[in-house]
Design a protein around this motif. Structure first.
Motif, PDB file in Angstrom:
ATOM      1  N   THR A   1     -36.300  38.107 -26.002  1.00  0.00           N
ATOM      2  CA  THR A   1     -36.270  37.233 -24.831  1.00  0.00           C
ATOM      3  C   THR A   1     -37.578  36.461 -24.741  1.00  0.00           C
ATOM      4  O   THR A   1     -38.582  36.854 -25.337  1.00  0.00           O
TER       5      THR A   1
ATOM      6  N   VAL B   1     -35.479  34.800 -20.331  1.00  0.00           N
ATOM      7  CA  VAL B   1     -34.289  34.116 -20.811  1.00  0.00           C
ATOM      8  C   VAL B   1     -33.997  34.505 -22.256  1.00  0.00           C
ATOM      9  O   VAL B   1     -34.876  34.921 -22.998  1.00  0.00           O
TER      10      VAL B   1
ATOM     11  N   HIS C   1     -29.739  25.953 -24.962  1.00  0.00           N
ATOM     12  CA  HIS C   1     -29.272  26.502 -23.687  1.00  0.00           C
ATOM     13  C   HIS C   1     -29.729  27.953 -23.591  1.00  0.00           C
ATOM     14  O   HIS C   1     -29.594  28.709 -24.555  1.00  0.00           O
ATOM     15  N   TYR C   2     -30.269  28.334 -22.423  1.00  0.00           N
ATOM     16  CA  TYR C   2     -30.761  29.686 -22.197  1.00  0.00           C
ATOM     17  C   TYR C   2     -30.113  30.269 -20.950  1.00  0.00           C
ATOM     18  O   TYR C   2     -29.828  29.543 -19.994  1.00  0.00           O
ATOM     19  N   THR C   3     -29.930  31.577 -20.961  1.00  0.00           N
ATOM     20  CA  THR C   3     -29.393  32.300 -19.819  1.00  0.00           C
ATOM     21  C   THR C   3     -30.458  33.250 -19.303  1.00  0.00           C
ATOM     22  O   THR C   3     -31.111  33.943 -20.089  1.00  0.00           O
TER      23      THR C   3
ATOM     24  N   ASP D   1     -31.687  24.476 -19.637  1.00  0.00           N
ATOM     25  CA  ASP D   1     -31.639  23.721 -20.887  1.00  0.00           C
ATOM     26  C   ASP D   1     -33.054  23.245 -21.167  1.00  0.00           C
ATOM     27  O   ASP D   1     -33.689  22.610 -20.309  1.00  0.00           O
TER      28      ASP D   1
ATOM     29  N   ALA E   1     -28.508  31.131 -25.119  1.00  0.00           N
ATOM     30  CA  ALA E   1     -27.094  31.348 -24.783  1.00  0.00           C
ATOM     31  C   ALA E   1     -26.297  31.588 -26.062  1.00  0.00           C
ATOM     32  O   ALA E   1     -26.503  30.926 -27.069  1.00  0.00           O
TER      33      ALA E   1
ATOM     34  N   LEU F   1     -30.501  30.490 -12.889  1.00  0.00           N
ATOM     35  CA  LEU F   1     -29.427  31.215 -13.555  1.00  0.00           C
ATOM     36  C   LEU F   1     -29.353  30.846 -15.039  1.00  0.00           C
ATOM     37  O   LEU F   1     -29.215  31.709 -15.899  1.00  0.00           O
ATOM     38  N   ARG F   2     -29.446  29.549 -15.321  1.00  0.00           N
ATOM     39  CA  ARG F   2     -29.416  29.035 -16.694  1.00  0.00           C
ATOM     40  C   ARG F   2     -30.372  27.863 -16.785  1.00  0.00           C
ATOM     41  O   ARG F   2     -30.654  27.205 -15.783  1.00  0.00           O
TER      42      ARG F   2
ATOM     43  N   CYS G   1     -31.736  36.559 -18.116  1.00  0.00           N
ATOM     44  CA  CYS G   1     -31.187  37.874 -18.445  1.00  0.00           C
ATOM     45  C   CYS G   1     -31.855  39.020 -17.685  1.00  0.00           C
ATOM     46  O   CYS G   1     -31.600  40.182 -17.974  1.00  0.00           O
TER      47      CYS G   1
END
Length: 111
Positions: A79, A68, A27-29, A22, A71, A19-20, A31
């Motif tokens: 991405t 990703v 920090h990355y989400t 580091d 964040a 989901l996320r 997507c």
């Protein structure tokens, strides 16, 4: 495409889907919907013998391909597509491939 192995911290959904994450102090989400598959590893170079009934975690690596975005960044930002490997018994995550990392822009050489 770069291939290496670096530890990353990954937060997952209850079903285990990334989901996320580091990585490198950022920090990355995730997507886009991640894709999971398994790859064979050369377990015989790392283990002296395979314990009976330990095939799935010993023989294969669980690999997730994720897209990703940093964040807090604008949705228009590019991405990154990353391959993450999860060690089944320890739950540790490693970044093993970067598919479309931005390359530094080089000025054209003048004659």
């Amino acid at each position: 495409m770069g291939m290496f192995s670096e530890s990353v911290d990954v937060a997952c959904t209850p079903s285990g889907q990334p989901l996320r994450l580091d990585w490198a102090g950022r920090h990355y989400t995730v997507c886009a919907e991640p894709v999971r598959w398994y790859e064979r590893r050369q377990w015989w170079t790392e283990e002296s013998r395979a314990p009976l009934g330990s095939g799935p975690g010993l023989v294969d690596h669980e690999i997730w391909r994720v897209q990703v975005r940093a964040a807090g960044e604008d949705a228009a930002e590019p991405t990154l597509t990353l391959d993450l490997s999860r060690h089944v018994s320890s739950g540790r995550w490693r970044l093993v491939r970067i598919h479309d990392a931005l390359q530094p822009h080089r000025k054209p050489e003048t004659a």
